[in-house]
Design an enzyme around this catalytic site. Structure first.
Site, short mmCIF file in Angstrom:
data_model
loop_
_atom_site.label_atom_id
_atom_site.label_comp_id
_atom_site.label_asym_id
_atom_site.label_seq_id
_atom_site.Cartn_x
_atom_site.Cartn_y
_atom_site.Cartn_z
N TYR A 18 0.83 -1.22 0.00
CA TYR A 18 0.00 0.00 0.00
C TYR A 18 0.86 1.27 0.00
O TYR A 18 0.57 2.24 -0.71
CB TYR A 18 -0.90 -0.05 1.23
N ALA A 33 2.25 1.75 -3.42
CA ALA A 33 1.21 2.22 -4.34
C ALA A 33 0.89 3.70 -4.08
O ALA A 33 0.74 4.49 -5.02
CB ALA A 33 -0.05 1.37 -4.18
N LYS A 34 0.80 4.08 -2.80
CA LYS A 34 0.42 5.46 -2.49
C LYS A 34 1.55 6.45 -2.78
O LYS A 34 1.30 7.62 -3.12
CB LYS A 34 -0.03 5.56 -1.02
N1 CAA Z 1 11.32 -12.71 8.89
C1 CAA Z 1 10.92 -13.49 9.93
N2 CAA Z 1 10.17 -13.04 10.96
C2 CAA Z 1 9.84 -11.72 10.93
C3 CAA Z 1 10.25 -10.85 9.89
C4 CAA Z 1 11.04 -11.41 8.85
N3 CAA Z 1 11.42 -10.64 7.82
N4 CAA Z 1 9.76 -9.62 10.15
C5 CAA Z 1 9.06 -9.71 11.30
N5 CAA Z 1 9.12 -10.98 11.77
C6 CAA Z 1 8.49 -11.51 12.96
C7 CAA Z 1 8.54 -10.53 14.11
O1 CAA Z 1 9.75 -10.65 14.80
C8 CAA Z 1 7.34 -10.97 14.93
O2 CAA Z 1 7.67 -12.14 15.66
P1 CAA Z 1 7.27 -12.32 17.23
O3 CAA Z 1 5.78 -12.31 17.31
O4 CAA Z 1 7.86 -13.67 17.58
O5 CAA Z 1 7.90 -11.17 17.94
C9 CAA Z 1 6.36 -11.39 13.83
O6 CAA Z 1 7.11 -11.68 12.67
C10 CAA Z 1 5.41 -10.28 13.43
O7 CAA Z 1 4.52 -10.20 14.42
P2 CAA Z 1 3.52 -8.98 14.59
O8 CAA Z 1 2.58 -9.43 15.64
O9 CAA Z 1 4.24 -7.70 14.79
O10 CAA Z 1 2.89 -8.89 13.16
P3 CAA Z 1 1.56 -9.42 12.56
O11 CAA Z 1 1.92 -10.27 11.41
O12 CAA Z 1 0.61 -9.98 13.57
O13 CAA Z 1 0.87 -8.05 12.04
C11 CAA Z 1 0.77 -5.94 10.99
C12 CAA Z 1 1.65 -6.93 11.74
C13 CAA Z 1 0.40 -6.48 9.61
C14 CAA Z 1 1.57 -4.66 10.83
C15 CAA Z 1 -0.53 -5.69 11.78
O14 CAA Z 1 -0.21 -5.28 13.09
C16 CAA Z 1 -1.39 -4.68 11.17
O15 CAA Z 1 -2.16 -4.95 10.27
N6 CAA Z 1 -1.32 -3.40 11.64
C17 CAA Z 1 -2.02 -2.30 11.10
C18 CAA Z 1 -1.32 -1.76 9.91
C19 CAA Z 1 -1.86 -0.39 9.57
O16 CAA Z 1 -1.58 0.59 10.23
N7 CAA Z 1 -2.67 -0.29 8.52
C20 CAA Z 1 -3.27 0.93 8.17
C21 CAA Z 1 -4.64 0.61 7.65
S1 CAA Z 1 -5.64 2.07 7.40
C22 CAA Z 1 -5.01 2.74 6.02
O17 CAA Z 1 -4.16 2.21 5.34
C23 CAA Z 1 -5.60 4.06 5.62
C24 CAA Z 1 -4.54 5.02 5.30
O18 CAA Z 1 -4.35 5.37 4.13
C25 CAA Z 1 -3.76 5.65 6.39
#
Ligand code: CAA
Length: 252
Positions: free
Chosen positions: A153, A156-157
């Protein structure tokens, strides 16, 4: 206020920011094509516009599909008049961490925002060039500056901003401006969906967001509609290629 009755297209206007923009442009005096994937879903916006004395047409189309876009723009030109205002608002999110993001998550987000804005702008520009007047307003986002979980996103933005600036350069000599609005946190189904997905009650999610915003509130779709109304206006003809962050505080 449009000097003559102009036709505007607002993509993704069945609800949310798009619906607010469509209603605002209708109250500014434009005939408005309310375009969304499902024509039946456009009914609420169209009815609201008509109830307020405006003129609107519901159009079902997929902005990412070339034939669908061509048919929609032809129909709008025939039934409402040549579209000389276009608001590329249709958007979706498929948030995920990069390592878990599927190719489909990437492609579908690119398709709706970038391919969609490209196809719609290309289809409408000939009407604008013929009219020697046009206003293209593209919806970017504060996510263009980077946001965890939004590699697709945010790319894209940010892409919408580069696209906007190039349209401004190419189309300026035909009286066509192109500008982008980059909203911050706005109260819509999209942000409600994010709260649900991360397991936080929406009221708490909104409060937490507001506490980080200088004006101390979250945004409403009407905040974006107001900015779109300005960009679409006759008097904004010397404002082009700009990105305005409508986020209750400074962003860069
Ligand atoms: N390789 C392996 N592991 C990795 C990694 C990688 N490259 N990167 C991260 N990880 C691990 C992390 O260490 C973490 O592990 P632990 O749980 O063991 O610590 C795990 O992967 C990631 O866990 P999270 O719980 O942080 O992540 P998640 O997958 O549950 O979700 C997220 C993360 C997708 C960001 C979610 O929190 C989310 O959707 N947040 C909201 C995002 C947001 O703000 N969206 C805006 C929507 S509104 C909009 O977009 C309108 C606008 O224009 C502003």
């Amino acid at each position: 206020m449009a000097q003559e009755t102009r036709t505007a297209i607002v993509t993704g206007s069945a609800r949310g920011i798009g619906a607010a923009v469509a209603k605002r442009l209708a109250s500014d005096g434009y005939k408005v094509a309310v375009l969304d994937l499902d024509e039946a879903a456009c009914a609420d916006t169209v009815e609201a516009i008509k109830a307020a004395g405006g003129e609107a047409l519901a159009v079902g189309a997929n902005v990412a599909d070339e034939d669908s876009v061509a048919a929609a723009v032809e129909r709008i030109a025939a039934e409402l008049g040549a579209p000389t205002v276009l608001v590329n608002n249709a958007g979706i999110i498929r948030d995920n961490m990069l390592f878990k993001m599927s190719v489909d998550d990437w492609d579908s987000v690119m398709a709706v925002h970038l391919r969609g804005a490209f196809l719609m702008s290309r289809a409408c520009q000939k009407h604008m060039v013929d009219a020697k007047f046009g206003r293209i307003v593209n919806l970017s986002s504060t996510s263009a500056l980077g946001n965890r979980g939004q590699a697709n996103y945010s790319a894209a933005k940010a892409g919408m901003q580069g696209f906007t600036k190039t349209l401004a350069i190419e189309l300026g000599k035909f009286g066509v401006t192109a500008n982008a609005i980059a909203p911050g946190f706005i109260e819509t189904d999209m942000t409600a969906g994010t709260a649900a997905r991360v397991g936080v009650p929406y009221e708490d999610f909104k409060k937490a967001a507001a506490s980080q915003i200088p004006v101390n509130r979250i945004g409403q779709p009407e905040d974006i509609a107001h900015t779109a109304s300005f960009f679409a206006s006759e008097g904004a003809g010397f404002v082009s290629g700009q990105v305005v962050y409508v986020a209750g505080g400074p962003k860069d």
